[in-house]
Structures are given as C-alpha cells and as structure tokens.
Write an enzyme that holds these catalytic residues in place. Structure first.
Site, PDB file in Angstrom:
ATOM      1  CB  SER A  13      -0.858  -0.031   1.271  1.00  0.00           C
ATOM      2  OG  SER A  13      -1.611   1.130   1.392  1.00  0.00           O
ATOM      3  N   GLY A  16       3.075   3.353  -4.752  1.00  0.00           N
ATOM      4  CA  GLY A  16       3.048   4.100  -6.004  1.00  0.00           C
ATOM      5  C   GLY A  16       2.467   3.333  -7.180  1.00  0.00           C
ATOM      6  CE  LYS A  17      -0.185  -1.765  -5.280  1.00  0.00           C
ATOM      7  NZ  LYS A  17       0.066  -1.042  -4.025  1.00  0.00           N
ATOM      8  CB  SER A  18      -2.857   3.855  -7.878  1.00  0.00           C
ATOM      9  OG  SER A  18      -3.475   2.731  -7.294  1.00  0.00           O
ATOM     10  CG  ASP A  39      -6.524  -0.095  -3.212  1.00  0.00           C
ATOM     11  OD1 ASP A  39      -6.483  -1.097  -2.474  1.00  0.00           O
ATOM     12  OD2 ASP A  39      -5.628   0.768  -3.245  1.00  0.00           O
TER      13      ASP A  39
END
Length: 186
Positions: A13, A16-18, A39
């Site tokens: 979480s 920085g994936k999104s 998410d």
C-alpha cells in the site's frame, strides 16, 4: 482471439502502483489498456460493519473475484495494467492458476519503508502501519520480470521503464517460472 497483455504491478500500500498505472495509461500507445485495481474492487463492497470472520471471508472472495475478472478481461483481448498487493501467498498462487503466465509482465514496485510511512500519513485514507505490515510480505516470492523503486524514480520514470521493457518480455516470464516453482512446492 489473441489474449491481452497484463502489466501486473505488485507492491505495498502507498508504494506508487496506482500512480504508475495512471502514467502507463497516458503513455502506452500500442493498444487500449485498462487499469484494474484491487482497491477499486474493495471500494465496491458494502459499507456496513462486518464481523471479523465475515470481513475476512468477504475479502478473500473479493480477491478471488478480482483475479478472475482480470483473467476474463485479458482472455477476450484487453490489455491491462493490474495494481495489486500480494501480501498473502495464496493470492499469488491463485493468480498463477488463473492468469496465462506468458501474457504477464510481473513488476515489483518497491519503496523505502520510511517513505511508505510518510506517504501513508499524508494520504490519511489508509490504516496507519498497513504498508509496514505488508513490507516483508509482498515481495517474498523474489521473482519479477522488472522492478521499480518509487523512492528513487517518479511514477512517470517507472512507467517509461515499463513501456520500454514491455516489447522485450523475457521467456519464460516470471509468472511462468513462479508457476513451475509453486506447482513443485504444492
């Protein structure tokens, strides 16, 4: 029908994936890509308070459904950017079962613990300490096609690396290697 490509981003979480996924949607120009986020699936769930056992069961079903939704979208030819937290071994094992391993570019998204904690505090929409709990779990399997560190590179820079790497996916892919390893261990 040719199956779609899957860029699978795995990290804690707030890693920085999104942000990387949004950048990828802006710069990928060799297909139509969709961003599928675990998410987003979680946010579709009822908001009423659930007892711990009921919550755990719902969370597991959500993850199983998410994995199968990703597989279905790719199966009919959609290119995908998937954003997930593989913090429990069964999540990766299930993905290895339902996704075509040769279609997956598996990307590890790393970030230093102190930066994760700073981002978590700044966001204010995450359980404090969630990223720290996931930190030693999400990359435990130890095999990726490509890795990025959002502590040293911007989401745009990470997306550019992924875009440049995509046409040169290894064979066998990390998902192929992991599927063999997991089936041998199982």
């Amino acid at each position: 029908m040719t199956p779609g490509r899957i860029i699978f981003l795995n990290g804690t979480s707030s890693s920085g994936k999104s942000s990387i996924a949004r950048e990828l949607l802006d710069i990928l120009d060799d297909g139509v890509f969709f961003h599928l986020s675990v998410d987003d699936f979680n946010s579709m769930r009822t908001r009423r308070e659930l007892a711990p056992r009921e919550f755990d069961a719902a969370l597991r079903r959500t993850r199983l459904g998410f994995h199968r939704s990703v597989a279905a979208m790719a199966e009919v030819g959609n290119d995908l950017v998937v954003d997930h937290v593989l913090s429990e071994p069964w999540r990766l094992a299930d993905c290895l079962t339902v996704l075509r391993p040769e279609d997956v570019l598996f990307v590890g998204v790393h970030c230093p613990r102190a930066e994760l904690e700073r981002r978590e505090r700044a966001r204010g929409d995450r359980e404090p300490g969630l990223a720290a709990q996931q930190y030693d779990l999400v990359h435990r399997h130890g095999d990726y096609d490509l890795e990025c560190d959002t502590g040293t590179a911007s989401p745009h820079e990470c997306a550019e690396r992924i875009k440049a790497f995509l046409p040169h996916r290894p064979s066998p892919t990390a998902f192929s290697r992991l599927r063999v390893r997991y089936s041998a261990e199982g």
